[in-house]
Design a protein around this motif. Structure first.
Motif, mmCIF file in Angstrom:
data_model
loop_
_atom_site.group_PDB
_atom_site.id
_atom_site.type_symbol
_atom_site.label_atom_id
_atom_site.label_comp_id
_atom_site.label_asym_id
_atom_site.label_seq_id
_atom_site.Cartn_x
_atom_site.Cartn_y
_atom_site.Cartn_z
ATOM 1 N N PHE A 300 0.812 -1.212 0.000
ATOM 2 C CA PHE A 300 0.000 0.000 0.000
ATOM 3 C C PHE A 300 0.850 1.268 0.000
ATOM 4 O O PHE A 300 0.441 2.289 -0.539
ATOM 5 N N MET A 301 2.035 1.192 0.615
ATOM 6 C CA MET A 301 2.875 2.388 0.590
ATOM 7 C C MET A 301 3.358 2.656 -0.833
ATOM 8 O O MET A 301 3.487 3.802 -1.247
ATOM 9 N N ALA A 302 3.644 1.593 -1.583
ATOM 10 C CA ALA A 302 4.063 1.775 -2.973
ATOM 11 C C ALA A 302 2.943 2.459 -3.749
ATOM 12 O O ALA A 302 3.178 3.387 -4.535
ATOM 13 N N HIS A 303 1.713 2.016 -3.485
ATOM 14 C CA HIS A 303 0.576 2.631 -4.168
ATOM 15 C C HIS A 303 0.416 4.094 -3.746
ATOM 16 O O HIS A 303 0.162 4.963 -4.587
ATOM 17 N N LYS A 324 -8.222 1.783 -4.584
ATOM 18 C CA LYS A 324 -7.104 1.119 -3.913
ATOM 19 C C LYS A 324 -6.537 2.005 -2.801
ATOM 20 O O LYS A 324 -6.159 1.533 -1.737
ATOM 21 N N TYR A 325 -6.519 3.312 -3.068
ATOM 22 C CA TYR A 325 -6.020 4.251 -2.058
ATOM 23 C C TYR A 325 -6.968 4.284 -0.862
ATOM 24 O O TYR A 325 -6.549 4.340 0.293
ATOM 25 N N TRP A 326 -8.275 4.173 -1.181
ATOM 26 C CA TRP A 326 -9.285 4.177 -0.115
ATOM 27 C C TRP A 326 -9.096 2.957 0.781
ATOM 28 O O TRP A 326 -9.154 3.036 1.996
ATOM 29 N N LEU A 327 -8.862 1.797 0.129
ATOM 30 C CA LEU A 327 -8.587 0.564 0.888
ATOM 31 C C LEU A 327 -7.339 0.742 1.752
ATOM 32 O O LEU A 327 -7.316 0.388 2.929
ATOM 33 N N GLY A 328 -6.310 1.291 1.108
ATOM 34 C CA GLY A 328 -5.046 1.512 1.816
ATOM 35 C C GLY A 328 -5.241 2.403 3.020
ATOM 36 O O GLY A 328 -4.614 2.216 4.071
ATOM 37 N N TYR A 333 -2.779 3.611 5.895
ATOM 38 C CA TYR A 333 -2.509 5.050 6.062
ATOM 39 C C TYR A 333 -3.203 5.609 7.304
ATOM 40 O O TYR A 333 -2.597 6.344 8.084
ATOM 41 N N GLY A 334 -4.487 5.258 7.454
ATOM 42 C CA GLY A 334 -5.262 5.794 8.582
ATOM 43 C C GLY A 334 -4.635 5.430 9.910
ATOM 44 O O GLY A 334 -4.287 6.302 10.716
ATOM 45 N N PHE A 362 6.927 10.706 1.515
ATOM 46 C CA PHE A 362 6.311 9.703 2.378
ATOM 47 C C PHE A 362 5.095 10.296 3.094
ATOM 48 O O PHE A 362 4.005 9.742 3.078
ATOM 49 N N TYR A 363 5.294 11.454 3.717
ATOM 50 C CA TYR A 363 4.193 12.055 4.478
ATOM 51 C C TYR A 363 3.079 12.544 3.565
ATOM 52 O O TYR A 363 1.908 12.393 3.859
#
Lengths: 645, 272
Positions: A300-303, A324-328, A333-334, A362-363
């Motif tokens: 997920f970080m790669a995405h 995919k970002y929402w899933l991540g 992330y959350g 990253f941030y």
């Protein structure tokens, strides 16, 4: 208009809104604007009672606490000028500042600061009274000139009828161009200078910068950076009083991270170092995580790296990527933002030093609106800042509202704004050197404005930029920053001005390298031993060579490649005078102190024995001796690119 | 019979009160081994009283007699004007005597806060059923106790490890947590068994400062055992020196330092 006037306005308009919070005894204690006004009034009356006169300087020393912020405003209310000092400064450093401004009154946090002031009071001819917050350990002290904060307030309350008219009179007299605060610059060279800022400087800047980032009354900040630093004064006093948001103070230095998580600030500022440390900690913990978790994190970080910044900037992103970002966000992330205390951050800033692009990305890829700004004490912080949607790691943004910029022929950046300081206290020559009659101020930094975007890019300190023996440009910070972007390297110092080639000092980062050592079963008993370990040397060498390759790509600066380097046996430290209190490298001092090592770097020797004086936290001195290995680093051929073409 | 009269004033101007605890001709034997032989001394209100001596001198045994863990075969222990009968350690604790241990005795799996809270157990009235129902008195007590605990945590500057399990802490911090647990019971007499053992110089300095602050802030009477002479001499108001179970010196640090028997015990002379 003045800060005390803003306090009155806030207390009247939204007196029930929280103004200050501090965690004490494990619970967040809150003061509303109305309560804060009462506390400040009581203290101001107490100060009049003690004999504070208009125009006096009141020094303030301690960690971020509501009481000390009140002290600043109370001092202003009675017509005095607050002078916050760095609490970790050693006694002699304090002696200079306190003597220079001739403070009659000092308000301090605890016994540690009381002791320091008592130690130097013989040198301070104007010093009269000291007020302390925490009575612990002070019971037996001579109290003829020493007062407890709460007692001063009590006396103020008791004498309210007597002194209130006087307080009101003084408060009404405060004008827009009167002194608001005096802040001492950390001083990379020479003695610190007292920068005088007026109410106009502070309030105008607070107003335009608050509008720029749409700060609101509901915002929360965590006040944890030194009170003596201009940024803290603008965020925790200027902007806080202008917009009326809440200033939260941590329980102690050690609990900062926990408190950050509990408060979840919406507006957050940190120097790059803090972001670096947090990222390093995350990465170290992920190394220890189970295989599935690690896979989840990596995937997920790669995405996030791919699409996160674009989503944050509101650029078009495909539906699938968004999903995919929402899933991540649910899985990685959350929770990660929550752990870091960044769940609610709406506006985040970093400044002071260059931040590594990977760290910055990253941030941002997590959805944290981290931006860069460029400023200095003389400008009341803001010179340039990045607007939302135009954020990049290699620029410092466009001129802040009402700021004009110009670049001199030698590349030095000049600015003019309502925030430009009044003067250096008792130092007209320096004032004239820095600020010309038309109000243009020299930043001392060399940079240029990108033609197509209008963003400012900073190369280095103007006075540090030099020439190599062959005439090519020498910009040490540029290379040092590239080195410091590696988590293993905490600090780097480049030498080479006027020489044929560049050499470097390197400090390893004990957290990152120590963790690596533990993981690889490498035993070490001290910093020094770890720093000299052959495998550590090899790793650092590969980093240096990687930097050389990247430096070689820049035609202008390809001469700055590191030919030889040494990993220092001790961390560069502010207590030894090698760094400023804001952790900037003091080149000249390092050059003098380690002249033997520099000589060895240039004479081709394989190792060098040295003995260095160190200062311990309590001021005592000692020596450490070491034999340091000197390594050669491979240098990329200079016109690599041109040859290929 | 007990001297409750005048105290004395220390070099730094603190007023020391009357006698809190008096040991009279204490002799303690383990089978044929005589650990303590006919020792008498007193501890006065508000003072820092040290018991020192070389290894095996009987210091810890002495502390265990004071804390009621050992009952001496001969002699009397007088506490606040009355002779103390043989007691269980928890009864001693209820009298306002708290202690720390040479080998840290914390609940390793519990957090710092929970460990400190256990120090309040003797002050809790609500029985187990009230605690289970929680509302009312149990809740009120818990809030009070938590506040006391937090004040001590603040005092000893261990806020940053409040929620950390004790097993993850370094030795120096564990010692501080133990002190916190002893302090939270608001003792009138605090016994410290080698509070500096195994610490580095910086940790010793911190601990010394805390001990002085506790004495200064809460007026707690402190009796401590220590074999680091430098620390003892700086900290304490009066010192008892023991060697081979006997008392060989008693007085202010200066008096003790110049006592020939003490010098011999520390530097070593042939015993006959």
């Amino acid at each position: 208009m003045s800060i005390p006037a803003l306090l009155e306005r806030n207390a009247k308009q939204f007196g029930d809104a929280p103004a200050y919070r501090e965690k004490e005894f494990g619970i967040w204690q809150t003061w509303t604007w109305a309560e804060a006004e009462k506390e400040i009034e009581a203290l101001a009356l107490g100060l009049i009672n003690l004999g504070v006169k208009e125009g006096d300087f009141v020094a303030i020393i301690g960690r971020n606490r509501p009481y000390l912020y009140w002290s600043m405003v109370a001092a202003q209310s009675v017509g005095a000028v607050p002078v916050p000092l760095y609490q970790d400064a050693v006694a002699e450093e304090m002696a200079y500042v306190l003597g220079h401004c001739g403070a009659r009154f000092v308000i301090v946090g605890d016994q540690e600061q009381v002791d320091k002031v008592i130690e130097i009071q013989d040198q301070l001819h104007q010093f009269e009274h000291m007020i302390y917050l925490d009575p612990r350990g002070l019971r037996k002290y001579d109290h003829s000139h020493l007062h407890q904060f709460s007692h001063v307030q009590d006396q103020g309350r008791a004498a309210r009828d007597e002194f209130l008219p006087e307080l009101k009179k003084r408060r009404e007299k405060l004008g827009y161009d009167d002194q608001c605060v005096m802040l001492y610059t950390s001083g990379t060279t020479g003695k610190p200078k007292g920068v005088v800022l007026s109410n106009r400087n502070v309030i105008e800047t607070a107003k335009s910068s608050s509008e720029f980032d749409r700060l609101r009354r509901e915002d929360d900040i965590l006040a944890y950076l030194p009170m003596a630093w201009v940024g803290d004064f603008i965020f925790s006093v200027g902007q806080a009083y202008w917009t009326g948001f809440c200033v939260n103070c941590p329980e102690s230095e050690g609990t900062m991270m926990t408190d950050l998580r509990e408060i979840g600030p919406t507006y957050y500022f940190a120097p790059p170092r803090v972001f670096e440390t947090q990222l390093t900690n995350v990465m170290i913990r992920m190394e220890d995580a189970g295989r599935f978790k690690k896979w989840l994190f990596d995937t997920f970080m790669a995405h996030a790296r791919k699409v996160g910044p674009s989503i944050l900037d509101g650029k078009p992103v495909s539906g699938m990527d968004r999903f995919k970002y929402w899933l991540g966000n649910i899985f990685v992330y959350g929770p990660l933002k929550n752990t870091l205390g960044f769940s609610r951050v709406r506006v985040g800033y970093t400044a002071g030093e260059a931040i590594g692009p990977e760290i910055f990305d990253f941030y941002r890829s997590l959805g944290i609106n981290l931006k860069q700004l460029y400023g200095q004490t003389e400008a009341t912080v803001f010179i340039t800042a990045q607007p939302d949607g135009e954020v990049r790691s290699d620029t410092v943004g466009v001129p802040s509202p009402n700021v004009e910029l110009k670049i001199a022929e030698n590349g030095e950046v000049f600015y003019r704004s309502p925030g430009v300081f009044v003067e250096y206290y008792k130092n007209p020559e320096s004032t004239a050197d820095t600020k010309d009659p038309e109000g243009w101020v020299a930043t001392g930094d060399a940079g240029f404005i990108e033609p197509d975007t209008g963003h400012l890019r900073i190369i280095d300190r103007a006075k540090d930029v030099g020439q190599m023996a062959d005439g090519s440009l020498f910009a040490p910070k540029y290379v040092e920053n590239k080195l410091k972007f590696f988590p293993n390297i905490l600090e780097a110092v480049l030498f080479g001005n006027g020489r044929d080639e560049c050499v470097a000092f390197i400090n390893i980062d004990l957290t990152a390298v120590g963790n690596w050592a533990e993981r690889n079963n490498i035993a070490y008993s001290s910093y020094q031993e770890l720093a000299g370990h052959p495998q550590v040397m090899a790793t650092i060498q590969s980093h240096v060579e990687e930097v050389n390759r990247s430096v070689a790509e820049d035609e202008m600066l390809s001469g700055c490649q590191v030919h030889r380097f040494v990993v220092l046996h001790k961390e560069l430290d502010a207590d030894d005078g090698e760094l400023t209190r804001t952790r900037k490298v003091r080149r000249r001092i390092i050059e003098e102190k380690y002249a033997d090592i520099i000589a060895a770097l240039y004479d081709g020797s394989k190792e060098v024995s040295t003995r260095t004086e160190v200062t311990y936290e309590d001021g005592r001195k000692g020596y450490i001796s070491a034999t340091l290995e000197i390594r050669d680093a491979a240098v990329s051929s200079v016109p690599a690119k041109m040859a290929a073409e | 019979m007990l001297d409750q009269t005048e105290g004395y004033t220390t070099a730094d101007g603190r007023k020391i009160g009357g006698v809190v605890m008096e040991m009279k001709n204490i002799t303690l034997r383990f089978g044929g081994v005589v650990a303590i032989k006919d020792i008498s001394f007193d501890i006065r209100e508000g003072e820092i009283r040290a018991i020192i001596g070389p290894n095996g001198a009987g210091k810890s045994s002495m502390l265990n007699v004071i804390s009621g863990f050992y009952n001496p075969q001969e002699g009397e222990v007088w506490y606040r004007g009355s002779k103390r009968p043989p007691m269980k350690p928890y009864q001693v604790a209820q009298q306002g005597i708290a202690r720390t241990f040479q080998n840290i005795a914390l609940f390793e799996g519990m957090t710092v806060l929970d460990n400190v809270m256990t120090g309040r157990l003797t002050k809790m009235d609500a029985n187990v059923f009230r605690q289970a129902i929680w509302k009312g008195r149990a809740e009120k007590e818990e809030v009070e106790n938590r506040e006391k605990a937090e004040r001590v945590i603040d005092f000893l500057e261990i806020q940053h490890i409040r929620k950390t399990p004790v097993s993850r802490l370094p030795y120096g911090l564990k010692k501080r947590v133990e002190l916190a647990r002893a302090l939270v019971s608001e003792p009138s007499l605090l016994l410290l068994d080698e509070p500096m053992a195994g610490m580095n110089v910086e940790e010793k300095e911190d601990m010394s400062r805390f001990i002085l602050d506790v004495n200064d802030e809460f007026g707690t009477t402190i009796a401590l055992i220590e074999h680091d002479m430098g620390v003892v001499m700086d900290l304490s108001d009066r010192v008892v020196v023991m060697d081979y179970g006997k008392k060989i010196g008693d007085g202010t640090p200066d008096e003790v330092r110049n006592n020939q028997d003490v010098i011999d015990a520390y530097l070593g002379v042939a015993h006959d």
